[in-house]
Design a protein around this motif. Structure first.
Motif, PDB file in Angstrom:
ATOM      1  N   ALA A  50      -4.976  -1.208  -2.926  1.00  0.00           N
ATOM      2  CA  ALA A  50      -4.074  -0.210  -3.504  1.00  0.00           C
ATOM      3  C   ALA A  50      -4.869   0.840  -4.279  1.00  0.00           C
ATOM      4  O   ALA A  50      -4.569   2.041  -4.215  1.00  0.00           O
ATOM      5  CB  ALA A  50      -3.044  -0.891  -4.403  1.00  0.00           C
ATOM      6  N   GLU A  51      -5.892   0.420  -5.019  1.00  0.00           N
ATOM      7  CA  GLU A  51      -6.726   1.369  -5.765  1.00  0.00           C
ATOM      8  C   GLU A  51      -7.461   2.312  -4.815  1.00  0.00           C
ATOM      9  O   GLU A  51      -7.576   3.513  -5.083  1.00  0.00           O
ATOM     10  CB  GLU A  51      -7.729   0.600  -6.629  1.00  0.00           C
ATOM     11  CG  GLU A  51      -7.121  -0.116  -7.817  1.00  0.00           C
ATOM     12  CD  GLU A  51      -8.166  -0.882  -8.616  1.00  0.00           C
ATOM     13  OE1 GLU A  51      -9.381  -0.675  -8.354  1.00  0.00           O
ATOM     14  OE2 GLU A  51      -7.793  -1.684  -9.486  1.00  0.00           O
ATOM     15  N   LEU A  52      -7.967   1.760  -3.713  1.00  0.00           N
ATOM     16  CA  LEU A  52      -8.687   2.605  -2.760  1.00  0.00           C
ATOM     17  C   LEU A  52      -7.734   3.593  -2.095  1.00  0.00           C
ATOM     18  O   LEU A  52      -8.073   4.770  -1.908  1.00  0.00           O
ATOM     19  CB  LEU A  52      -9.376   1.742  -1.709  1.00  0.00           C
ATOM     20  CG  LEU A  52     -10.227   2.488  -0.675  1.00  0.00           C
ATOM     21  CD1 LEU A  52     -11.332   3.281  -1.352  1.00  0.00           C
ATOM     22  CD2 LEU A  52     -10.825   1.502   0.339  1.00  0.00           C
ATOM     23  N   GLU A  53      -6.529   3.153  -1.743  1.00  0.00           N
ATOM     24  CA  GLU A  53      -5.541   4.053  -1.144  1.00  0.00           C
ATOM     25  C   GLU A  53      -5.172   5.168  -2.113  1.00  0.00           C
ATOM     26  O   GLU A  53      -5.037   6.335  -1.711  1.00  0.00           O
ATOM     27  CB  GLU A  53      -4.297   3.257  -0.735  1.00  0.00           C
ATOM     28  CG  GLU A  53      -4.527   2.360   0.467  1.00  0.00           C
ATOM     29  CD  GLU A  53      -3.312   1.524   0.812  1.00  0.00           C
ATOM     30  OE1 GLU A  53      -3.138   1.169   1.986  1.00  0.00           O
ATOM     31  OE2 GLU A  53      -2.518   1.201  -0.114  1.00  0.00           O
ATOM     32  N   ALA A  54      -5.071   4.822  -3.392  1.00  0.00           N
ATOM     33  CA  ALA A  54      -4.753   5.844  -4.393  1.00  0.00           C
ATOM     34  C   ALA A  54      -5.902   6.833  -4.535  1.00  0.00           C
ATOM     35  O   ALA A  54      -5.677   8.049  -4.674  1.00  0.00           O
ATOM     36  CB  ALA A  54      -4.447   5.171  -5.737  1.00  0.00           C
ATOM     37  N   ALA A  55      -7.135   6.323  -4.502  1.00  0.00           N
ATOM     38  CA  ALA A  55      -8.293   7.208  -4.643  1.00  0.00           C
ATOM     39  C   ALA A  55      -8.430   8.140  -3.441  1.00  0.00           C
ATOM     40  O   ALA A  55      -8.794   9.310  -3.585  1.00  0.00           O
ATOM     41  CB  ALA A  55      -9.564   6.374  -4.812  1.00  0.00           C
ATOM     42  N   VAL A 113      -2.566   5.947   3.160  1.00  0.00           N
ATOM     43  CA  VAL A 113      -2.252   4.541   3.403  1.00  0.00           C
ATOM     44  C   VAL A 113      -3.248   3.997   4.420  1.00  0.00           C
ATOM     45  O   VAL A 113      -3.468   4.590   5.475  1.00  0.00           O
ATOM     46  CB  VAL A 113      -0.813   4.381   3.931  1.00  0.00           C
ATOM     47  CG1 VAL A 113      -0.527   2.922   4.300  1.00  0.00           C
ATOM     48  CG2 VAL A 113       0.180   4.875   2.884  1.00  0.00           C
ATOM     49  N   LEU A 114      -3.861   2.858   4.098  1.00  0.00           N
ATOM     50  CA  LEU A 114      -4.872   2.279   4.974  1.00  0.00           C
ATOM     51  C   LEU A 114      -4.330   1.157   5.856  1.00  0.00           C
ATOM     52  O   LEU A 114      -4.822   0.950   6.963  1.00  0.00           O
ATOM     53  CB  LEU A 114      -6.043   1.742   4.139  1.00  0.00           C
ATOM     54  CG  LEU A 114      -6.839   2.798   3.371  1.00  0.00           C
ATOM     55  CD1 LEU A 114      -7.834   2.131   2.422  1.00  0.00           C
ATOM     56  CD2 LEU A 114      -7.555   3.736   4.335  1.00  0.00           C
ATOM     57  N   PHE A 115      -3.310   0.436   5.364  1.00  0.00           N
ATOM     58  CA  PHE A 115      -2.766  -0.681   6.125  1.00  0.00           C
ATOM     59  C   PHE A 115      -1.244  -0.674   6.036  1.00  0.00           C
ATOM     60  O   PHE A 115      -0.672  -0.338   4.993  1.00  0.00           O
ATOM     61  CB  PHE A 115      -3.291  -2.027   5.592  1.00  0.00           C
ATOM     62  CG  PHE A 115      -4.782  -2.168   5.681  1.00  0.00           C
ATOM     63  CD1 PHE A 115      -5.389  -2.551   6.856  1.00  0.00           C
ATOM     64  CD2 PHE A 115      -5.571  -1.899   4.569  1.00  0.00           C
ATOM     65  CE1 PHE A 115      -6.773  -2.684   6.944  1.00  0.00           C
ATOM     66  CE2 PHE A 115      -6.955  -2.034   4.635  1.00  0.00           C
ATOM     67  CZ  PHE A 115      -7.559  -2.417   5.832  1.00  0.00           C
TER      68      PHE A 115
END
Length: 316
Positions: free
Chosen positions: A41-46, A50-52
């Motif tokens: 979730a942190e990576l998607e926010a950064a 949406v990754l998955f």
């Protein structure tokens, strides 16, 4: 959108891509599933995407995830190279050395060479990447490589260890039911052949000796040299092998039409930046010597010239 996500988030992303679920990624990383979910979730926010997405089959990577994947893989390779570089001082033999080589060499040839080296230098740890894909030595995907071709990059140091002969072989169990052929024509007419699937290595080698082979003549098709060797040993049919390996099988494989042959040079390669790192140099030298012994033991090295003298530093 910001791209300031730290490396740990990308490592978690790669684990989810490799493992296919949050729980499997958590087990691989040695952490808890909620931690993995939070980091994704942190990576998607950064990244602002949406990754998955969830599906009946589990997590499904989005187009953004597939686009990010090769860059994250590059980051992982760089991080691993950094860790290996600082895992020991230049003059300290303790530390990690990553070796890349073909599947056949990695499974059949490399273990006894490294076992001898380990007895003399137990502080060296090894990461082995047996793959028929040539990994990028300039990007430091590996510290030492065994190549069956001469590298040309100026930043690499390469030493020709030996010349290995290739031939066609069959097991004794197969030949008990299929007499040795006396010509290439009888081989095609009366024997099952093992060879390449999408590749053209065997076909091209035979064509250079005026022996015409087509894909439809091959009964067992695979581009894995290891799978080809296993099929020959199992008695499926006639297929290619490094001549030294044929003698290591118990019982040894029998040579078929010995005038059909090909030679390949074996080179040991490392990046010039690693030449002063003691443990890497120890592995480089041990592989050079070990490959030469492997070839010479079975009569394949044609020249008496010392392989230790055949070291090339390519000019810039």
């Amino acid at each position: 959108m910001t791209t300031s996500a730290n490396w740990a988030l990308y490592a978690t992303f790669l684990s989810v891509m490799h493992q296919g679920s949050l729980s499997a990624a958590a087990r691989a990383l040695g952490t808890a599933q909620p931690t993995v979910r939070k980091q994704i979730a942190e990576l998607e926010a950064a990244l602002g995407c949406v990754l998955f997405t969830r599906s009946k089959a589990g997590l499904a990577p989005t187009e953004a995830a597939h686009a990010a994947y090769p860059f994250a893989e590059t980051m992982a390779a760089t991080a691993n190279a950094l860790a290996r570089s600082i895992s020991g001082q230049e003059h300290d033999e303790n530390g990690v050395v990553r070796i890349t080589c073909s599947e056949v060499v990695g499974v059949e040839v490399l273990p006894p060479i490294l076992a001898r080296l380990a007895r003399a230098h137990p502080g060296i740890h090894y990461e082995i990447s047996p793959t028929d894909r040539a990994e990028d030595m300039l990007q430091r995907d590996a510290d030492v490589a065994i190549r069956m071709f001469r590298p040309r990059e100026s930043a690499l140091i390469a030493r020709r260890a030996c010349t290995i002969e290739l031939g066609l072989f069959a097991s004794e169990s197969y030949l008990a039911e299929h007499p040795l052929p006396d010509s290439f024509e009888s081989l095609l007419a009366n024997h099952r052949l093992i060879g390449d699937d999408r590749g053209q290595v065997l076909i091209a080698a035979l064509e250079r000796q005026d022996a015409r082979l087509t894909r439809k003549d091959i009964s067992w098709r695979t581009d894995s040299g290891l799978a080809q060797l296993a099929a020959v040993r199992a008695g499926f049919g006639v297929g290619p092998s490094q001549v030294p390996l044929a003698g290591l099988t118990n019982p040894p494989l029998r040579r078929v039409l010995p005038w059909l042959r090909a030679d390949m040079e074996a080179w040991v390669v490392m990046h010039e930046d690693l030449k002063a790192v003691h443990r890497v140099r120890l592995v480089f030298d041990a592989l050079s010597k070990g490959l030469a012994i492997y070839a010479r033991t079975w009569g394949m090295q044609r020249s008496s010239k010392s392989y230790m003298d055949d070291t090339t530093r390519f000019p810039r």
